[in-house]
Design a protein around this motif. Structure first.
Motif, PDB file in Angstrom:
ATOM      1  N   VAL A 200      -6.614   1.648  -3.259  1.00  0.00           N
ATOM      2  CA  VAL A 200      -5.631   2.346  -4.182  1.00  0.00           C
ATOM      3  C   VAL A 200      -6.027   1.795  -5.684  1.00  0.00           C
ATOM      4  O   VAL A 200      -6.373   0.744  -5.702  1.00  0.00           O
ATOM      5  N   ASP A 201      -6.619   2.713  -6.507  1.00  0.00           N
ATOM      6  CA  ASP A 201      -6.800   2.561  -7.806  1.00  0.00           C
ATOM      7  C   ASP A 201      -5.947   1.628  -8.589  1.00  0.00           C
ATOM      8  O   ASP A 201      -4.950   1.909  -8.752  1.00  0.00           O
ATOM      9  N   TRP A 202      -6.368   0.476  -8.945  1.00  0.00           N
ATOM     10  CA  TRP A 202      -5.793  -0.553 -10.031  1.00  0.00           C
ATOM     11  C   TRP A 202      -5.200   0.140 -11.032  1.00  0.00           C
ATOM     12  O   TRP A 202      -4.090  -0.068 -11.407  1.00  0.00           O
TER      13      TRP A 202
ATOM     14  N   CYS B  82       0.041  -1.188  -4.385  1.00  0.00           N
ATOM     15  CA  CYS B  82       0.716   0.085  -4.551  1.00  0.00           C
ATOM     16  C   CYS B  82       1.594   0.286  -5.891  1.00  0.00           C
ATOM     17  O   CYS B  82       1.853  -0.741  -6.268  1.00  0.00           O
ATOM     18  N   PRO B  83       1.974   1.556  -6.086  1.00  0.00           N
ATOM     19  CA  PRO B  83       1.548   2.795  -5.283  1.00  0.00           C
ATOM     20  C   PRO B  83       0.391   3.342  -5.919  1.00  0.00           C
ATOM     21  O   PRO B  83      -0.157   3.032  -6.975  1.00  0.00           O
ATOM     22  N   GLY B  84      -0.251   4.285  -5.270  1.00  0.00           N
ATOM     23  CA  GLY B  84      -1.451   5.095  -5.860  1.00  0.00           C
ATOM     24  C   GLY B  84      -1.115   6.484  -5.592  1.00  0.00           C
ATOM     25  O   GLY B  84      -0.387   6.780  -5.137  1.00  0.00           O
ATOM     26  N   LEU B  85      -2.156   7.093  -6.365  1.00  0.00           N
ATOM     27  CA  LEU B  85      -2.036   8.687  -6.259  1.00  0.00           C
ATOM     28  C   LEU B  85      -3.305   9.016  -5.707  1.00  0.00           C
ATOM     29  O   LEU B  85      -4.202   8.415  -5.346  1.00  0.00           O
TER      30      LEU B  85
ATOM     31  N   SER C 250       0.904  -1.176  -0.057  1.00  0.00           N
ATOM     32  CA  SER C 250      -0.075  -0.079   0.055  1.00  0.00           C
ATOM     33  C   SER C 250       0.850   1.277   0.126  1.00  0.00           C
ATOM     34  O   SER C 250       2.013   1.279   0.045  1.00  0.00           O
ATOM     35  N   ASN C 251       0.261   2.460   0.224  1.00  0.00           N
ATOM     36  CA  ASN C 251       0.841   3.733   0.196  1.00  0.00           C
ATOM     37  C   ASN C 251       1.808   3.843   1.635  1.00  0.00           C
ATOM     38  O   ASN C 251       2.731   4.582   1.500  1.00  0.00           O
ATOM     39  N   GLY C 252       1.191   3.174   2.686  1.00  0.00           N
ATOM     40  CA  GLY C 252       2.135   3.279   3.637  1.00  0.00           C
ATOM     41  C   GLY C 252       3.521   2.607   3.483  1.00  0.00           C
ATOM     42  O   GLY C 252       4.322   3.107   3.967  1.00  0.00           O
TER      43      GLY C 252
END
Length: 294
Positions: free
Chosen positions: A239-241, A158-161, A126-128
């Motif tokens: 998180v958008d794929w 991840c990563p996501g915006l 994830s973003n973490g």
């Protein structure tokens, strides 16, 4: 007459690891990878960067599986808490014990600063986890004057915006369903709206932490990887794929060896639970590709 009762102490999920700080743990097996065992071609060290506020019980499922697959590998775990995303200095402080341990392994000669083939497998969630690893890369560069050593990596969810819907979903999940969540909804919506306004003026205030993660993880001056795999899902609401696929395409365009693995029905950081056999096959094949491609 008082009855004799057995007093049992609950075993903590991460009791197999040594706690270096509230957020950093290490596992050192009795039998480790040495020059005489390198022919086994296993990671000398596995670095796990967990998702935001992950529970120890859930993290332990990955640690114990790694112990089973690579019993001679050392493992470093770095946790992530939400307030780290608000403060780069705090993120650096949290990651510092992990960096110090890695540096001690380099100084002792267990790890090589410039290995001919990867010795480290990185697994981030994830973003973490992306923030943790990005901070580690930056810290390593600033403290040693060189990029983080060559390694292979698995990116889970991840990563996501930044987007309104995914940020809202990340925050609202912390409130129990029912009346409590109903009451919290307008406050969360207002908070995310404020974040969106701030994001809209990023050309004035600078990048948010997700944008920095996105950029750094594809910065070849900081990231030295043999290959990486992206594990992500269409059912992920945090998180958008499509963001993950965008990042993978950008990485490939930079010349990185990329393996995208889309899971159709599994939610955020739940792909192992959805199909464990496929999940761990991707992980082990990622490492195998790293050492055979050299």
């Amino acid at each position: 007459m008082a009855s004799n009762q057995l007093v049992t102490t609950a075993v903590k999920p991460l009791s197999m690891m040594k706690k270096l700080s509230p957020f950093v743990y290490i596992y050192e097996p009795e039998s480790i990878v040495t020059p005489t065992t390198t022919r086994l071609r296993v990671p000398k060290l596995i670095f796990v960067a967990s998702w935001m506020d992950a529970q120890d019980l859930h993290i332990a499922k990955y640690i114990t599986r790694y112990q089973a697959i690579y019993p001679t590998s050392k493992i470093v775990l770095a946790k992530f808490v939400y307030k780290e995303s608000m403060s780069p200095s705090l993120a650096r402080e949290v990651v510092e014990p992990a960096f110090a341990f890695l540096r001690s392994e380099l100084d002792a000669g267990f790890l090589s600063a410039s290995p001919s083939e990867p010795e480290i497998l990185m697994h981030l969630f994830s973003n973490g986890g992306s923030t943790t690893i990005r901070t580690l890369y930056e810290l390593f560069q600033s403290q040693t004057g060189r990029p983080f050593p060559l390694h292979a990596a698995v990116y889970d969810s991840c990563p996501g915006l930044f987007s309104f819907s995914t940020t809202y979903n990340v925050l609202i999940i912390n409130f129990p369903k029912g009346l409590f969540r109903l009451v919290a909804t307008p406050f969360v919506t207002t908070f995310v709206s404020c974040l969106w306004i701030v994001h809209a003026f990023r050309f004035i205030i600078g990048e948010n932490f997700m944008a920095v993660n996105w950029r750094v993880l594809n910065d070849l001056d900081l990231v030295k990887q043999t290959n990486r795999s992206y594990i992500y899902g269409k059912a992920d609401v945090m998180v958008d794929w499509r963001h993950v696929e965008m990042h993978a395409k950008e990485a490939a365009a930079e010349g990185l060896d990329v393996r995208p693995e889309l899971f159709e029905g599994s939610p955020h950081v739940s792909h192992m639970r959805s199909d464990g056999e496929r999940y761990w096959r991707i992980v082990t094949e990622t490492w195998e590709r790293a050492i055979t491609a050299q």
